[in-house]
Design an enzyme around this catalytic site. Structure first.
Site: not given
Ligand code: DC
Length: 660
Positions: A127, A174, A320, A427
């Site tokens: 990442r 960000s 989402d 999660k």
């Protein structure tokens, strides 16, 4: 795991929703608050924090870096404070937590000296970190990479932040910009951050800046790509910081009253939320799908009509939450079209096609396009004998969204859906199914609600509205005294003739008729109509009759029997309004609400109703009589309705009821 264990059956609600939900804290807010607490020094207790792998990892890192970070999972708090010891060296493990990877490296960069080894899960090694580590290097830190350049694992030797103009590439994350902004005030000379490209997910940068201000860090945003004048300012946070509940998780409880009816109080949600997904609640309200009232301690979401006309929504900024709306769309009256969701095909699963597949399995018509989904009403959803298997594809959002649809009121209690691999919710929300069960259980609790207050304070309209929303029986006890007054006067018994009153009462037979969710007293077999009991004559003598011992005892027996009556008629609870309900009729009521309003407001309300009423004289008689006077019960919640709209009072009352 056996087949049975790998599915979660969802039981429909047998009563309308009437409960409080306490969703977990937001991960983004918890991890930012931990870093900002460490940076500002002193002690901060984070309340309502999320406990998940990513926040535990952040907490461990802070401890390795010389901070106290104590968790209390029962109280849902983290206590962050300096330990007084600054380590010269430490090993830090960031797992696959993007916030920890970025924010902890920026935090370490503020240290002047020492050697810190960073490692991560394999997923984190690929990442993006480069933009941030390059910037920290430019600011003075030295790096040695053990595997690939600009990625974990590495050794970092911090030398503080030198300041000056810093070109920053935060185009891929960000969090890279957020990390630099949070430490900007620690630069040795004034820092000027210039972005070399645009950054993604601007709402998260706004969250960082707002939280920095709360913790005492200011900056000037010169343009969308330039930030300077980093400084310490007066913090608004004291010893405690309340972490907002996760807005996406909260959305499931926002959708619940749409399918189950009733109302849900979602604790901790804030009017000026830091989270972009809180706009889902505005969407529910503005579209008329639900009513959302934003109170100081949280939001109360209540059901409105499901019969809405076809609507189109752009979910680009709150993607989402699209499965939450799409999953409940079959119970709505009009076609729901959702666009701006193409990118969610590459999230935990292909969300667009998985939502469509599950809806079709439930017999719902769906039009699927690359970037959008249209869901048609499915009036047969209540008839599903099920349980239909919901495919989750390891995606927590599929599991939670369709579990909400599975709650669709069904008085046979037979599950209509079973959720595959329910553990995938861990999660973001490990306790989701437990929380849903406790909301269902609380909704099934039979509550007695006492609403008291003087004349024209709004008792009737508020009690009726709350009863309608929650499916509770409404009882207006004022009408009982009025009905008896009518009966007595009709038989020529005057208010001065107390003996005559008790004799005549003995000949009265009382009963109950239910009209539109309200119980009406029948006198000798008939309901005396409103136009006969709300006259000037009745208004001027009802309080005199109501003050008599014989009248009160006669009525008390009848009124207390209303609880069993409501239960036997299948109502979820009882809302009884009057003057002495909380003190005399149901002193053990689950909730007591006392309404009041100033004189002018009450007079104006009566005038609007076209009723001539001696409000203050009646109130005087009602509150000075010896037996059961009008009085606010000690444990009642008092609401002054003078400056509130009816809807505002209803929202507050609903919140009090479902909290009990
Ligand atoms: O709520 P209302 O204005 O319709 O009530 C009419 C009268 O009935 C009120 O002035 C006093 C009496 N009352 C009472 O004594 N106790 C109650 N619980 C309800 C009404």
């Amino acid at each position: 795991m056996s087949e049975a264990e790998n599915f979660q059956l969802v039981r429909p609600f047998s009563k309308k929703c009437a409960a409080v939900a306490v969703p977990p804290g937001s991960k983004s807010v918890t991890n930012r608050a931990m870093v900002l607490s460490a940076l500002r020094g002193g002690e901060t207790v984070l309340r309502g924090a999320l406990f998940s792998r990513d926040t535990e990892i952040m907490s461990d890192c802070l401890r390795s870096l010389g901070f106290v970070s104590e968790r209390d999972s029962a109280a849902r708090t983290f206590r962050i404070a300096p330990s007084g010891k600054k380590p010269e060296a430490a090993k830090l493990f960031v797992g696959n937590a993007g916030t920890v990877a970025r924010f902890a490296s920026a935090l370490v960069a503020t240290f002047d000296g020492g050697e810190f080894i960073f490692d991560s899960d394999d997923e984190m090694k690929v990442r993006p970190m480069k933009g941030l580590l390059e910037a920290l290097k430019e600011q003075g830190s030295e790096f040695e990479f053990f595997e690939r350049e600009w990625s974990f694992p590495f050794k970092m030797s911090p030398r503080g932040l030198k300041g000056g103009t810093l070109a920053l590439d935060a185009s891929v994350s960000s969090q890279i910009l957020s990390a630099i902004l949070m430490v900007g005030a620690f630069a040795k000379s004034p820092l000027d951050v210039v972005l070399s490209g645009e950054t993604v997910s601007r709402p998260f940068v706004d969250m960082t800046i707002k939280m920095m201000e709360s913790f005492g860090f200011g900056l000037d945003e010169i343009s969308k790509s330039r930030f300077s004048n980093f400084r310490r300012i007066e913090p608004s946070v004291g010893e405690f910081y309340d972490v907002e509940p996760d807005a996406t998780a909260a959305g499931y409880f926002g959708a619940l009253p749409v399918v189950a009816g009733g109302a849900c109080f979602i604790a901790g949600l804030k009017k000026d939320s830091l989270q972009g997904d809180s706009a889902f609640f505005d969407l529910l309200q503005e579209s008329g799908i639900a009513r959302v009232d934003k109170l100081d301690e949280g939001f109360i979401v209540s059901s409105e009509t499901r019969d809405i006309s076809p609507r189109e929504f752009d979910f680009k900024d709150i993607s989402d939450t699209f499965p939450t709306l799409a999953a409940i769309a079959p119970v709505l009256g009009g076609k729901i079209s959702i666009c701006g969701i193409g990118h969610t095909r590459r999230q935990e699963c292909d969300r667009v096609s998985t939502v469509a597949e599950n809806l079709r399995a439930l017999g719902t018509k769906v039009d699927e396009k690359e970037d959008s989904l249209s869901v048609y009403p499915n009036p047969d959803i209540a008839k599903i004998s099920g349980p239909v298997e919901i495919k989750t594809r390891f995606d927590h959002r599929m599991a939670m969204s369709f579990a909400v649809l599975g709650c669709f009121e069904g008085f046979d209690s037979k599950p209509r859906v079973k959720i595959e691999d329910p553990k995938c919710v861990s999660k973001t929300y490990p306790n989701f199914f437990d929380d849903l069960d406790s909301v269902r259980e609380s909704s099934e609790k039979f509550r007695i609600v006492a609403v008291d207050g003087g004349a024209a304070v709004g008792k009737s309209s508020v009690s009726k509205a709350c009863s309608k929303t929650l499916g509770y029986l409404h009882v207006d006890t004022g009408a009982h005294y009025r009905t008896l007054t009518y009966g007595l006067l009709e038989e020529g018994i005057l208010p001065s003739d107390e003996n005559g009153v008790s004799e005549r009462l003995a000949s009265f037979t009382l009963g109950t008729a239910v009209e539109n969710g309200s119980a009406r007293m029948t006198l000798n077999g008939r309901v005396v109509p409103d136009e006969l009991i709300r006259t000037k004559t009745i208004n001027s003598s009802v309080s005199i009759f109501a003050a008599m011992q014989s009248v009160r005892s006669f009525v008390k027996k009848y009124q207390t029997s209303m609880a069993d009556f409501a239960k036997s008629e299948g109502f979820g609870g009882l809302i009884m309004e009057g003057r002495d309900i909380g003190n005399a009729i149901f002193p053990n009521a689950d909730v007591k609400i006392f309404l009041c309003a100033d004189e002018a407001t009450r007079a104006a309300r009566r005038a609007k109703e076209g009723i001539s009423d001696s409000i203050s004289e009646r109130d005087k008689l009602d509150s000075t009589r010896k037996i059961s006077p009008l009085k606010c019960a000690e444990d009642a919640v008092k609401i002054d309705t003078s400056k509130l709209s009816k809807d505002e009072v209803v929202a507050r009352a609903l919140a009090e009821i479902v909290k009990s």
